[in-house]
Design a protein around this motif. Structure first.
Motif, PDB file in Angstrom:
ATOM      1  N   PRO A 366       1.010  -1.196   0.042  1.00 17.33           N
ATOM      2  CA  PRO A 366      -0.067   0.169  -0.025  1.00 17.33           C
ATOM      3  C   PRO A 366       0.852   1.349   0.181  1.00 17.33           C
ATOM      4  O   PRO A 366       1.769   1.499   0.757  1.00 17.33           O
ATOM      5  N   GLY A 367       0.517   2.047  -1.006  1.00 17.34           N
ATOM      6  CA  GLY A 367       1.174   3.394  -1.082  1.00 17.34           C
ATOM      7  C   GLY A 367       2.512   3.482  -1.402  1.00 17.34           C
ATOM      8  O   GLY A 367       3.311   4.605  -1.498  1.00 17.34           O
ATOM      9  N   VAL A 368       3.164   2.486  -1.971  1.00 17.71           N
ATOM     10  CA  VAL A 368       4.668   2.404  -2.560  1.00 17.71           C
ATOM     11  C   VAL A 368       4.503   3.148  -3.936  1.00 17.71           C
ATOM     12  O   VAL A 368       3.604   2.658  -4.854  1.00 17.71           O
ATOM     13  N   THR A 369       4.992   4.175  -4.128  1.00 16.41           N
ATOM     14  CA  THR A 369       5.109   4.915  -5.441  1.00 16.41           C
ATOM     15  C   THR A 369       6.253   4.843  -6.326  1.00 16.41           C
ATOM     16  O   THR A 369       6.159   4.870  -7.543  1.00 16.41           O
ATOM     17  N   ASP A 370       7.486   4.267  -5.737  1.00 15.42           N
ATOM     18  CA  ASP A 370       8.712   3.954  -6.481  1.00 15.42           C
ATOM     19  C   ASP A 370       9.459   3.099  -5.607  1.00 15.42           C
ATOM     20  O   ASP A 370       9.731   3.227  -4.437  1.00 15.42           O
ATOM     21  N   ILE A 371      10.605   2.366  -6.252  1.00 13.33           N
ATOM     22  CA  ILE A 371      11.604   1.666  -5.747  1.00 13.33           C
ATOM     23  C   ILE A 371      12.573   1.567  -6.756  1.00 13.33           C
ATOM     24  O   ILE A 371      12.535   1.584  -7.847  1.00 13.33           O
ATOM     25  N   ARG A 372      13.763   1.902  -5.986  1.00 16.52           N
ATOM     26  CA  ARG A 372      15.140   1.801  -6.884  1.00 16.52           C
ATOM     27  C   ARG A 372      16.197   1.231  -5.931  1.00 16.52           C
ATOM     28  O   ARG A 372      16.085   0.927  -4.724  1.00 16.52           O
ATOM     29  N   ALA A 378      18.688  -0.009  -1.267  1.00 15.95           N
ATOM     30  CA  ALA A 378      17.470   0.060  -1.976  1.00 15.95           C
ATOM     31  C   ALA A 378      16.869   1.362  -1.521  1.00 15.95           C
ATOM     32  O   ALA A 378      16.960   1.845  -0.325  1.00 15.95           O
ATOM     33  N   GLY A 379      16.095   2.227  -2.227  1.00 15.50           N
ATOM     34  CA  GLY A 379      15.138   3.439  -1.768  1.00 15.50           C
ATOM     35  C   GLY A 379      13.736   2.976  -1.957  1.00 15.50           C
ATOM     36  O   GLY A 379      13.483   2.840  -3.251  1.00 15.50           O
ATOM     37  N   ILE A 380      12.815   3.387  -1.222  1.00 14.80           N
ATOM     38  CA  ILE A 380      11.332   3.001  -1.637  1.00 14.80           C
ATOM     39  C   ILE A 380      10.632   4.282  -1.011  1.00 14.80           C
ATOM     40  O   ILE A 380      10.518   4.657   0.032  1.00 14.80           O
ATOM     41  N   ASP A 381       9.922   4.880  -2.012  1.00 16.16           N
ATOM     42  CA  ASP A 381       8.952   6.070  -1.783  1.00 16.16           C
ATOM     43  C   ASP A 381       7.553   5.784  -1.409  1.00 16.16           C
ATOM     44  O   ASP A 381       7.057   4.762  -1.955  1.00 16.16           O
ATOM     45  N   LEU A 382       7.151   6.158  -0.633  1.00 13.45           N
ATOM     46  CA  LEU A 382       5.705   6.299  -0.129  1.00 13.45           C
ATOM     47  C   LEU A 382       4.832   7.235  -0.551  1.00 13.45           C
ATOM     48  O   LEU A 382       5.458   8.430  -0.184  1.00 13.45           O
ATOM     49  N   GLU A 383       3.752   7.324  -0.635  1.00 16.49           N
ATOM     50  CA  GLU A 383       2.594   8.256  -1.117  1.00 16.49           C
ATOM     51  C   GLU A 383       2.532   8.903   0.363  1.00 16.49           C
ATOM     52  O   GLU A 383       2.196   8.486   1.278  1.00 16.49           O
ATOM     53  N   GLY A 384       2.613  10.321   0.237  1.00 14.93           N
ATOM     54  CA  GLY A 384       2.577  11.274   1.235  1.00 14.93           C
ATOM     55  C   GLY A 384       1.362  11.403   1.904  1.00 14.93           C
ATOM     56  O   GLY A 384       0.308  11.442   1.060  1.00 14.93           O
ATOM     57  N   LYS A 385       0.744  11.635   3.028  1.00 13.93           N
ATOM     58  CA  LYS A 385      -0.323  12.049   3.668  1.00 13.93           C
ATOM     59  C   LYS A 385      -0.838  13.624   3.425  1.00 13.93           C
ATOM     60  O   LYS A 385       0.399  14.303   3.512  1.00 13.93           O
TER      61      LYS A 385
END
Length: 442
Positions: A366-372, A378-385
């Motif tokens: 849930p909420g994962v917008t990108d993985i590098r 690794a870096g994992i972006d989550l959708e901000g509130k």
């Protein structure tokens, strides 16, 4: 012990913590009391897997007996020796070992105590070199947006993370920045090097046209931007940056504080990418974080360019009381033995595909917008509130710790970089816990 000197029952208050929300932390502290291998333990005895190699630095794992013994033996022999107009054998031995493993003609080592000091040292070496070769007008320094180069005034000036800069005034004059390379619209969920963005290196040509090459001393970049959320460079980007710097007589500095000593499955990112910078900053994995240490590795022409004037003249008016500290040198030499004997760089390269598959299995969380990813990081972006930037990332970071995993958080981005000794089943554990933490923080 008198009552006035006895520690307070709650002894958290006196420590002014770095890069920490102090008041928030002290209401619900997360304490680590013991470490071994790829694990920490809390004071209560709860086991926590180290998904970040401390702060990207414990590459060989915690509690290595070889390093302890080397430090103890050095302490027994000699605790400290100055390196201003003096020397001690281990400093020269370590520099020779580093020079032998570095790519190209990066064959001189200037030692300090941290990545921040390494960056400020590299910037000063670059300025001194340009002046020594008769180009004293080259004083401008070029960094990159979203770059992190430590916390000295030089490092935050060339760095490009807003919160690290905005509180401290105008910083160093004569600094410009390249654009960052994070292009999620084109490169989201890249496996390894992103396909798009090499052309962003050509922005250096625009900066050269604006300021003129005769005013620019050096460009500094992280081969893989770390603290901003782990951004591997687009394919061909670093090679293009090298070409432009060479064309215009600009020194290229790689900040390898994070990528150095095996993180990408090679000794250094310079080796991995086949791009030789003029200066390279290192720290973290250089001593496996046992004794603070950093350094600048310098190409032959830069070093020799400073060896001018009378032989009795100091060539670089710069250094630190603890440069090449004997204990740090002993630790760093023992670490090199571990890296070699355990084949940890090759091990990282072999584990990287398994790690890649694991982190990208979180794509549907849930909420994962990108993985590098690249190497063992690794870096994992989550959708901000809405209206609460960083809240979701912090919640996932805390939940992961509660579930037994240490990760790194920067706003709504989470990063992982386990020790290079990690086993496949431990990677599975990291991914499983991290997935649960993301779901519970949603």
């Amino acid at each position: 012990m008198t009552a006035s000197t006895a520690p307070a029952a709650n002894n958290l208050e006196a420590f002014f913590m770095p890069f920490t929300a102090n008041r928030q932390f002290k209401k619900n502290p997360r304490l680590l009391a013991k470490a071994k291998g790829v694990h920490y333990w809390t004071p209560e005895g709860r086991k926590v897997i180290d998904g970040t190699a401390g702060l990207w630095c414990v590459n060989a794992g915690h509690g290595r007996e070889e390093i302890k013994q080397a430090i103890a033996a050095q302490l027994e022999e000699m605790d400290y020796a100055p390196t201003f107009q003096m020397g001690h054998p281990k400093a020269f031995e370590l520099a020779a070992r580093h020079a032998a493993m570095l790519p190209g003609d990066l064959d001189h080592a200037f030692y300090c105590n941290s990545g921040s000091e390494a960056v400020d040292s590299a910037l000063k070496i670059a300025l001194a070199y340009q002046r020594a070769r008769g180009e004293g007008t080259r004083t401008r320094l070029i960094g990159r947006e979203r770059g992190y180069h430590g916390v000295g005034f030089g490092g935050i000036s060339v760095g490009g993370m807003a919160n690290n800069r905005k509180f401290f005034g105008s910083l160093l004059p004569g600094v410009d920045h390249l654009p960052h390379t994070h292009l999620p619209a084109k490169n989201a969920f890249s496996r390894g090097l992103p396909e798009h963005g090499a052309e962003l290196a050509d922005e250096l040509e625009r900066i050269v046209a604006l300021h003129d090459a005769s005013t620019i001393a050096a460009v500094i970049v992280e081969p893989c931007a770390g603290s901003t959320g782990y951004l591997p460079p687009p394919k061909g980007y670093l090679q293009r940056l090298r070409e432009i710097c060479t064309k215009h007589g600009i020194l290229l500095i790689f900040d390898e504080v994070i990528t150095g000593f095996g993180r990408l499955g090679a000794a250094f990112a310079a080796e991995y990418f086949g791009v030789i910078p003029d200066l390279m900053t290192v720290a973290k994995g250089i001593s496996n974080a046992t004794v603070p240490m950093g350094g600048v590795f310098v190409r032959k022409h830069v070093y020799e360019g400073l060896m001018t004037g009378p032989e009795n003249a100091i060539e670089l008016f710069h250094g630190y009381t603890y440069s090449a500290h004997p204990l740090a040198c002993a630790a760093a030499s023992a670490v090199l033995d571990i890296y070699k004997n355990d084949g940890l760089f090759q091990r990282a390269a072999e584990l990287a595909p398994y790690w890649e598959d694991g982190v990208h299995s979180l794509k549907s969380a849930p909420g994962v917008t990108d993985i590098r990813n690249l190497g063992l990081a690794a870096g994992i972006d989550l959708e901000g509130k809405p209206g609460a930037a960083g809240a979701r990332g912090y919640a996932a970071f805390v939940k992961a710790f509660e579930l037994g995993l240490l990760v790194r958080q920067s706003a709504d981005t989470l990063a992982m970089s386990p020790p290079l000794i990690v086993e496949k089943n431990q990677i599975d554990e990291i991914i499983d816990i991290f997935g649960k933490a993301i779901k519970q923080a949603a």
